[in-house]
Design an enzyme around this catalytic site. Structure first.
Site, PDB file in Angstrom:
ATOM      1  N   LYS A   1      27.886   2.062 -77.206  1.00 24.22           N
ATOM      2  CA  LYS A   1      26.514   1.832 -76.724  1.00 24.22           C
ATOM      3  C   LYS A   1      26.589   1.379 -75.269  1.00 24.22           C
ATOM      4  CE  LYS A   1      23.501  -0.970 -75.959  1.00 24.22           C
ATOM      5  NZ  LYS A   1      22.774  -0.881 -74.682  1.00 24.22           N
TER       6      LYS A   1
ATOM      7  N   GLU B   1      33.711 -10.331 -73.900  1.00 30.63           N
ATOM      8  CA  GLU B   1      34.091 -10.478 -72.492  1.00 30.63           C
ATOM      9  C   GLU B   1      32.807 -10.806 -71.735  1.00 30.63           C
ATOM     10  OE1 GLU B   1      37.133 -10.423 -71.651  1.00 30.63           O
ATOM     11  OE2 GLU B   1      38.048  -9.469 -73.399  1.00 30.63           O
TER      12      GLU B   1
ATOM     13  N   CYS C   1      32.767  -9.382 -63.045  1.00 35.56           N
ATOM     14  CA  CYS C   1      32.749 -10.596 -63.866  1.00 35.56           C
ATOM     15  C   CYS C   1      33.813 -11.601 -63.427  1.00 35.56           C
ATOM     16  CB  CYS C   1      32.933 -10.227 -65.325  1.00 35.56           C
ATOM     17  SG  CYS C   1      34.319  -9.118 -65.544  1.00 35.56           S
TER      18      CYS C   1
ATOM     19  N   GLU D   1      26.711 -18.071 -62.786  1.00 36.46           N
ATOM     20  CA  GLU D   1      27.165 -16.754 -62.349  1.00 36.46           C
ATOM     21  C   GLU D   1      25.982 -16.057 -61.688  1.00 36.46           C
ATOM     22  OE1 GLU D   1      27.725 -13.552 -65.256  1.00 36.46           O
ATOM     23  OE2 GLU D   1      29.647 -13.182 -64.282  1.00 36.46           O
TER      24      GLU D   1
HETATM   25  P1  NAD Z   1      23.855  -7.827 -70.791  1.00 37.28           P
HETATM   26  O1  NAD Z   1      24.419  -8.926 -71.601  1.00 37.28           O
HETATM   27  O2  NAD Z   1      22.431  -7.855 -70.460  1.00 37.28           O
HETATM   28  O3  NAD Z   1      24.094  -6.425 -71.496  1.00 37.28           O
HETATM   29  C1  NAD Z   1      25.371  -5.981 -71.871  1.00 37.28           C
HETATM   30  C2  NAD Z   1      25.226  -4.949 -72.961  1.00 37.28           C
HETATM   31  O4  NAD Z   1      24.687  -5.579 -74.107  1.00 37.28           O
HETATM   32  C3  NAD Z   1      24.261  -3.808 -72.626  1.00 37.28           C
HETATM   33  O5  NAD Z   1      24.742  -2.602 -73.196  1.00 37.28           O
HETATM   34  C4  NAD Z   1      22.988  -4.251 -73.328  1.00 37.28           C
HETATM   35  O6  NAD Z   1      22.144  -3.168 -73.662  1.00 37.28           O
HETATM   36  C5  NAD Z   1      23.549  -4.885 -74.577  1.00 37.28           C
HETATM   37  N1  NAD Z   1      22.644  -5.824 -75.230  1.00 37.28           N
HETATM   38  C6  NAD Z   1      21.554  -6.455 -74.723  1.00 37.28           C
HETATM   39  N2  NAD Z   1      20.970  -7.220 -75.667  1.00 37.28           N
HETATM   40  C7  NAD Z   1      21.709  -7.083 -76.796  1.00 37.28           C
HETATM   41  C8  NAD Z   1      21.622  -7.650 -78.104  1.00 37.28           C
HETATM   42  N3  NAD Z   1      20.662  -8.489 -78.452  1.00 37.28           N
HETATM   43  N4  NAD Z   1      22.579  -7.307 -79.000  1.00 37.28           N
HETATM   44  C9  NAD Z   1      23.588  -6.476 -78.664  1.00 37.28           C
HETATM   45  N5  NAD Z   1      23.711  -5.902 -77.451  1.00 37.28           N
HETATM   46  C10 NAD Z   1      22.777  -6.211 -76.519  1.00 37.28           C
HETATM   47  O7  NAD Z   1      24.788  -7.777 -69.505  1.00 37.28           O
HETATM   48  P2  NAD Z   1      24.634  -6.847 -68.238  1.00 37.28           P
HETATM   49  O8  NAD Z   1      23.505  -7.411 -67.457  1.00 37.28           O
HETATM   50  O9  NAD Z   1      24.614  -5.414 -68.626  1.00 37.28           O
HETATM   51  O10 NAD Z   1      26.038  -7.085 -67.500  1.00 37.28           O
HETATM   52  C11 NAD Z   1      26.257  -8.141 -66.629  1.00 37.28           C
HETATM   53  C12 NAD Z   1      27.013  -9.261 -67.322  1.00 37.28           C
HETATM   54  O11 NAD Z   1      28.215  -8.763 -67.893  1.00 37.28           O
HETATM   55  C13 NAD Z   1      27.447 -10.355 -66.395  1.00 37.28           C
HETATM   56  O12 NAD Z   1      27.164 -11.600 -66.949  1.00 37.28           O
HETATM   57  C14 NAD Z   1      28.954 -10.170 -66.287  1.00 37.28           C
HETATM   58  O13 NAD Z   1      29.688 -11.291 -65.979  1.00 37.28           O
HETATM   59  C15 NAD Z   1      29.298  -9.637 -67.593  1.00 37.28           C
HETATM   60  N6  NAD Z   1      30.553  -8.892 -67.530  1.00 37.28           N
HETATM   61  C16 NAD Z   1      31.677  -9.442 -68.089  1.00 37.28           C
HETATM   62  C17 NAD Z   1      32.890  -8.771 -68.021  1.00 37.28           C
HETATM   63  C18 NAD Z   1      34.132  -9.322 -68.634  1.00 37.28           C
HETATM   64  O14 NAD Z   1      35.079  -8.578 -68.854  1.00 37.28           O
HETATM   65  N7  NAD Z   1      34.203 -10.592 -68.954  1.00 37.28           N
HETATM   66  C19 NAD Z   1      32.953  -7.542 -67.396  1.00 37.28           C
HETATM   67  C20 NAD Z   1      31.801  -7.021 -66.845  1.00 37.28           C
HETATM   68  C21 NAD Z   1      30.593  -7.712 -66.935  1.00 37.28           C
END
Ligand code: NAD
Length: 477
Positions: free
Chosen positions: A175, A250, A284, A384
Site C-alpha cells: 500500500k 520505521e 527520516c 520532526e
Molecule cells: P504517514 O504516517 O502519514 O503515512 C505513511 C503511510 O501510512 C501512508 O501509506 C499512509 O497512507 C498510511 N496510513 C495513514 N494512516 C494510516 C492508518 N490509520 N493505518 C495504516 N496506514 C495508514 O507518513 P507520511 O507523511 O507518508 O511520511 C512521512 C513520515 O514518515 C515522517 O514522519 C518520516 O519520518 C517517516 N519516515 C520514516 C522512515 C524510517 O525508516 N524510519 C522512512 C521514511 C519516512
C-alpha cells in the site's frame, strides 16, 4: 514529458493474484514542483484488501516452499526488470516526489535496486537452518507481509520491505502513500515481467484510513511493515496487537550530528547541512540537530548558514538543482509554521526563512533554513519538521554532547565527528539511536536500520531485515 510517460502515470487498476483489476475510484497525483496533475492512481476499498490478502495467502504455500536459491534468482530477475525501467523510475520519482534528478537517481532508484540486490545475496547466504546441539532450528517464512510505505522515498522504502519479505519466503500486499503511488505501479509491472508467481506481490493503493488500517488489522496478514509518521505508527501497532501480528515500524527522527572539539569543523558542518537538506529535508534519518562545541558556536552557525545559502533550490529536472520542492502545500505550511513560531519566540534565523526562494512563483518550495540561539525545549529542536531546516545547538564537551543527543523522543540516525576514531566511537556507542555515522562514513545497505524510542520497532535492511519476516521452529532430534 512524453506521452509514453503519461500512460505509465495513469493507472486505474489494482494488482491482485497476478491480475490487474480495474476499480471505479481513483486519486489524482500532483507534481509538487508545478502543482499540476501528472497522473492518476486507483483507490482500493476494504473488499479489495480482502481479495489481495487472500491472494497473498494462497500464493504463500508455493512461494514459501521455494528454496532460498530460487528466491534469490527471482530477486535477480526483478532487479533486471527494474534496471530496464530505470529511466522511467527516475522520471516518475522526479515528477511525483519533486526530488532533483540526481537525488532521484542515486538516493531513490539506484539505492533501491542495490537494496534488492543485497537481499538476493542474503537469500543465498543466510542460514535458514541451524544446528544447535540436538536441535535443528528452522527459520521459516512468517506468511503474508503488508507493506505500507510513505511518500518521501517511495521506491526505496518499497524495495527495503518487499525485497526482505521475498528473500524470507513471504508474500506481500503493498500500500503506497496516496501522494506518490506511481513508482510502486512500476515496481509491480517489473515484478510481473520478472515472472514472480501470481499473488507474491499484490498492490492496493488507497487511503491510509481505509486501505492502510484494513491491512494493519487484517487477520490474514501475519506481519505489518510500516514506514511513516510516529502518530500513525502507534495506531498501526494497536491494530496489529488486536490480532497479535508482528508490527515492524520505521517512524520519525530528530537525529543529532555531534561535532567534537577536535573535529574538522568546516567538513563536519557542511556535510551536516547537506545531509539535513537532502531530499528537501524529507529524510527520516536526516541530521537535523547540529551540536557543536560552545567555543566554536558562532563560527559553526556562520559556516552552516553560508553553506545553506549556496544550495540551489528549483526545478528538479535541472541537473544543477540540489533541493526541489517539499511534497505538498500542507507539508510546506506545517514546516513554515514551526519555523515562524521559533523565530517569533526569539530564535535567530541564520539562513533561509519561510518565503518562496527567489525566482520561484509556484511549487511547494522552501529555502534551506538554519536556526540558531534556540532553547532545548523549543518545538523546532524537539519535533520532526520533515523539511529543509537545521538547528544549531552548543555543547560543553563530549559528556554534554551525548546528553543533548539523547535528549530526544526519537533515536533513528546520528553522526559523530572527531579527529580521534576511538573518541568518536566512544560517543557513538553511547548515542541511543539505531545508526551513527562517524566522520561521514558511507551508508551501508546491509547494516540494520531502524529506531529506538519513538522512532520505531524492529529493523530493516540486511540480515536483521530479512529475519523480521521469519518465524522459528526448533526441532529436537
Ligand atoms: P504517514 O504516517 O502519514 O503515512 C505513511 C503511510 O501510512 C501512508 O501509506 C499512509 O497512507 C498510511 N496510513 C495513514 N494512516 C494510516 C492508518 N490509520 N493505518 C495504516 N496506514 C495508514 O507518513 P507520511 O507523511 O507518508 O511520511 C512521512 C513520515 O514518515 C515522517 O514522519 C518520516 O519520518 C517517516 N519516515 C520514516 C522512515 C524510517 O525508516 N524510519 C522512512 C521514511 C519516512
Amino acid at each position: 514529458m512524453t506521452s509514453t510517460m503519461h500512460t505509465a502515470w495513469d493507472r486505474d487498476s489494482i494488482l491482485v493474484g497476478g491480475d490487474w483489476i480495474p476499480v471505479p475510484d481513483g486519486t489524482d497525483v500532483h507534481d509538487p514542483a508545478t502543482e499540476s496533475v501528472i497522473g492518476r492512481s486507483a483507490s482500493a476499498g476494504p473488499t479489495h484488501v480482502d481479495a489481495a490478502v487472500a491472494a497473498a495467502g494462497s500464493a504463500g504455500a508455493t512461494w514459501g516452499a521455494r528454496t532460498p536459491e530460487q528466491r534469490a534468482e527471482a530477486l535477480d530477475n526483478l532487479c533486471t526488470e527494474l534496471r530496464a525501467r530505470r529511466q522511467l523510475l527516475v522520471d516518475t520519482t522526479v515528477a511525483e516526489v519533486g526530488a532533483p534528478v540526481s537525488v532521484a537517481e542515486d538516493a531513490h532508484i539506484d539505492l533501491g535496486i542495490e537494496i534488492l540486490e543485497s537481499y538476493a545475496r542474503l537469500a543465498r547466504d543466510l542460514p535458514f537452518r541451524e544446528q544447535l546441539d540436538h536441535s535443528l532450528v528452522l527459520r521459516r517464512p512468517a506468511g503474508v507481509v503488508a507493506c505500507i510505505t510513505p511518500w518521501n522515498y517511495p521506491f526505496y522504502q518499497l524495495a527495503a520491505k518487499v525485497g526482505a519479505a521475498l528473500a524470507a519466503g513471504c508474500t506481500t500486499v503493498v500500500k503506497p502513500a496516496e501522494l506518490t503511488p506511481l513508482s510502486t505501479y512500476l515496481f509491480a509491472d517489473a515484478a510481473l515481467a520478472a515472472g514472480l508467481p501470481p499473488g507474491v506481490v499484490n498492490l492496493v493503493p488507497g487511503s491510509g484510513r481505509t486501505v492502510g488500517a484494513a491491512l494493519a488489522g487484517h487477520p490474514g496478514v501475519d506481519v505489518v511493515s510500516f514506514t511513516g509518521s510516529t502518530a500513525v505508527g502507534r495506531g498501526v501497532a494497536h491494530a496489529a496487537a488486536e490480532s497479535l501480528k508482528r508490527a515492524c515500524l520505521e517512524l520519525g527522527g530528530k537525529s543529532a550530528s555531534v561535532v567534537l572539539g577536535d573535529a574538522p569543523l568546516h567538513r563536519a558542518v557542511t556535510a551536516t547541512v547537506d545531509a539535513a537538506m537532502l531530499n528537501s529535508g524529507q529524510t527520516c534519518s536526516a541530521w537535523t540537530r547540529l551540536l557543536v562545541p560552545r567555543a566554536r558556536y558562532e563560527e559553526a552557525v556562520a559556516l552552516a548558514a553560508d553553506h545553506a545559502d549556496t544550495l540551489r533550490v528549483g526545478d528538479p529536472w535541472d541537473r544543477a538543482t540540489q533541493l526541489g520542492p517539499v511534497i505538498s502545500a500542507a507539508q510546506r505550511r506545517s514546516i513554515a509554521e514551526t519555523v515562524d513560531a521559533a523565530i517569533a519566540g526569539g530564535a535567530r534565523l541564520a539562513a533561509g526563512g519561510t518565503g518562496l526562494p527567489d525566482g520561484l512563483e509556484r511549487g511547494h518550495y522552501l529555502r534551506p533554513t538554519v536556526i540558531a540561539d534556540v532553547g532545548p525545549h523549543d518545538p523546532v529542536v524537539r519535533e520532526e519538521i520533515f523539511g529543509p531546516v537545521l538547528v544549531v545547538l552548543p555543547h560543553d564537551g563530549d559528556e554534554d554532547a551525548v546528553r543533548l543527543a539523547n535528549d530526544s523522543d526519537y533515536g533513528l540516525g546520528g553522526a559523530v565527528w572527531s579527529a580521534d576514531p576511538e573518541r568518536a566511537l566512544g560517543v557513538a556507542a553511547r548515542m541511543d539511536t539505531g545508526q551513527v555515522d562517524v566522520n561521514g562514513a558511507a551508508f551501508n545497505p546491509e547494516a540494520p536500520f531502524g529506531g529506538w524510542k519513538s522512532s520505531g520497532l524492529g529493523r530493516e535492511l540486511g540480515r536483521a531485515g530479512v529475519e523480521e519476516f521469519t518465524e522459528l521452529t526448533a526441532v529436537q532430534r
